[in-house]
Motif scaffolding. Structure first.
Motif, PDB file in Angstrom:
ATOM      1  N   GLU A  24       0.857  -1.174   0.000  1.00 28.04           N
ATOM      2  CA  GLU A  24       0.000   0.000   0.000  1.00 28.04           C
ATOM      3  C   GLU A  24       0.896   1.227   0.000  1.00 28.04           C
ATOM      4  O   GLU A  24       1.765   1.369   0.851  1.00 28.04           O
ATOM      5  N   CYS A  25       0.682   2.110  -0.952  1.00 27.25           N
ATOM      6  CA  CYS A  25       1.583   3.243  -1.167  1.00 27.25           C
ATOM      7  C   CYS A  25       1.021   4.499  -0.517  1.00 27.25           C
ATOM      8  O   CYS A  25      -0.158   4.791  -0.634  1.00 27.25           O
ATOM      9  N   SER A  26       1.881   5.234   0.166  1.00 25.64           N
ATOM     10  CA  SER A  26       1.430   6.473   0.796  1.00 25.64           C
ATOM     11  C   SER A  26       1.373   7.620  -0.202  1.00 25.64           C
ATOM     12  O   SER A  26       0.773   8.647   0.066  1.00 25.64           O
ATOM     13  N   SER A  27       2.002   7.475  -1.359  1.00 31.06           N
ATOM     14  CA  SER A  27       2.003   8.549  -2.362  1.00 31.06           C
ATOM     15  C   SER A  27       0.816   8.456  -3.300  1.00 31.06           C
ATOM     16  O   SER A  27       0.064   9.400  -3.462  1.00 31.06           O
ATOM     17  N   CYS A  28       0.659   7.297  -3.935  1.00 29.49           N
ATOM     18  CA  CYS A  28      -0.406   7.180  -4.935  1.00 29.49           C
ATOM     19  C   CYS A  28      -1.634   6.477  -4.390  1.00 29.49           C
ATOM     20  O   CYS A  28      -2.632   6.370  -5.077  1.00 29.49           O
ATOM     21  N   ARG A  29      -1.560   5.981  -3.150  1.00 31.78           N
ATOM     22  CA  ARG A  29      -2.697   5.338  -2.490  1.00 31.78           C
ATOM     23  C   ARG A  29      -3.119   4.035  -3.156  1.00 31.78           C
ATOM     24  O   ARG A  29      -4.188   3.520  -2.894  1.00 31.78           O
ATOM     25  N   ARG A  82      10.722   1.280  -3.429  1.00 32.80           N
ATOM     26  CA  ARG A  82      10.079   1.758  -4.653  1.00 32.80           C
ATOM     27  C   ARG A  82       8.682   1.176  -4.803  1.00 32.80           C
ATOM     28  O   ARG A  82       8.472  -0.021  -4.712  1.00 32.80           O
ATOM     29  N   CYS A  83       7.734   2.047  -5.067  1.00 34.67           N
ATOM     30  CA  CYS A  83       6.353   1.615  -5.248  1.00 34.67           C
ATOM     31  C   CYS A  83       6.188   0.986  -6.630  1.00 34.67           C
ATOM     32  O   CYS A  83       6.588   1.585  -7.627  1.00 34.67           O
ATOM     33  N   PRO A  84       5.584  -0.214  -6.698  1.00 33.66           N
ATOM     34  CA  PRO A  84       5.399  -0.848  -8.007  1.00 33.66           C
ATOM     35  C   PRO A  84       4.345  -0.137  -8.858  1.00 33.66           C
ATOM     36  O   PRO A  84       4.338  -0.278 -10.074  1.00 33.66           O
ATOM     37  N   ALA A  85       3.481   0.633  -8.230  1.00 40.79           N
ATOM     38  CA  ALA A  85       2.409   1.292  -8.981  1.00 40.79           C
ATOM     39  C   ALA A  85       2.873   2.611  -9.588  1.00 40.79           C
ATOM     40  O   ALA A  85       2.685   2.855 -10.772  1.00 40.79           O
ATOM     41  N   CYS A  86       3.479   3.490  -8.786  1.00 38.95           N
ATOM     42  CA  CYS A  86       3.850   4.810  -9.306  1.00 38.95           C
ATOM     43  C   CYS A  86       5.349   4.931  -9.561  1.00 38.95           C
ATOM     44  O   CYS A  86       5.797   5.912 -10.133  1.00 38.95           O
ATOM     45  N   GLY A  87       6.144   3.953  -9.122  1.00 37.70           N
ATOM     46  CA  GLY A  87       7.566   3.965  -9.421  1.00 37.70           C
ATOM     47  C   GLY A  87       8.387   4.898  -8.544  1.00 37.70           C
ATOM     48  O   GLY A  87       9.588   5.005  -8.718  1.00 37.70           O
TER      49      GLY A  87
HETATM   50 ZN   LIG Z   1       2.749   4.541  -5.402  1.00 40.06          ZN
END
Ligand SMILES: [Zn+2]
Length: 80
Positions: free
Chosen positions: A27-32, A64-69
């Motif tokens: 779960e990413c804190s940047s892109c949610r 590194r977030c897999p969704a937003c990189g």
């Molecule tokens: Zn992200």
């Protein structure tokens, strides 16, 4: 009939809703986004640098977030 079951070139992203063996969600804190990754993909996202502060914050791991990189704070859900 489609036989395209191979993973795409870079990161094989699965739907967060589906449960796969040997995988978890991040779960990413940047892109949610909550993204399903295999344990191998998770390990690859954590190299060369990652940080883990499980007692200090909700999004306790920095890699590194897999969704937003982006390299940002994420929470790993090993139970999902
Ligand atoms: Zn992200």
């Amino acid at each position: 009939m489609s036989r395209r079951e191979r993973a795409p070139g870079r990161h094989a992203l699965y739907s967060a809703a589906e449960k796969h063996p040997l995988s978890c969600t991040v779960e990413c804190s940047s892109c949610r986004e909550e993204t399903r990754v295999s344990y191998i993909e998770l390990a690859l996202l954590m190299v060369p640098v990652s940080l883990h502060l499980p007692w200090l914050r909700y999004h306790h791991s920095w890699f590194r977030c897999p969704a937003c990189g982006r390299r940002t704070w994420l929470r790993v859900h090993l139970d999902r």
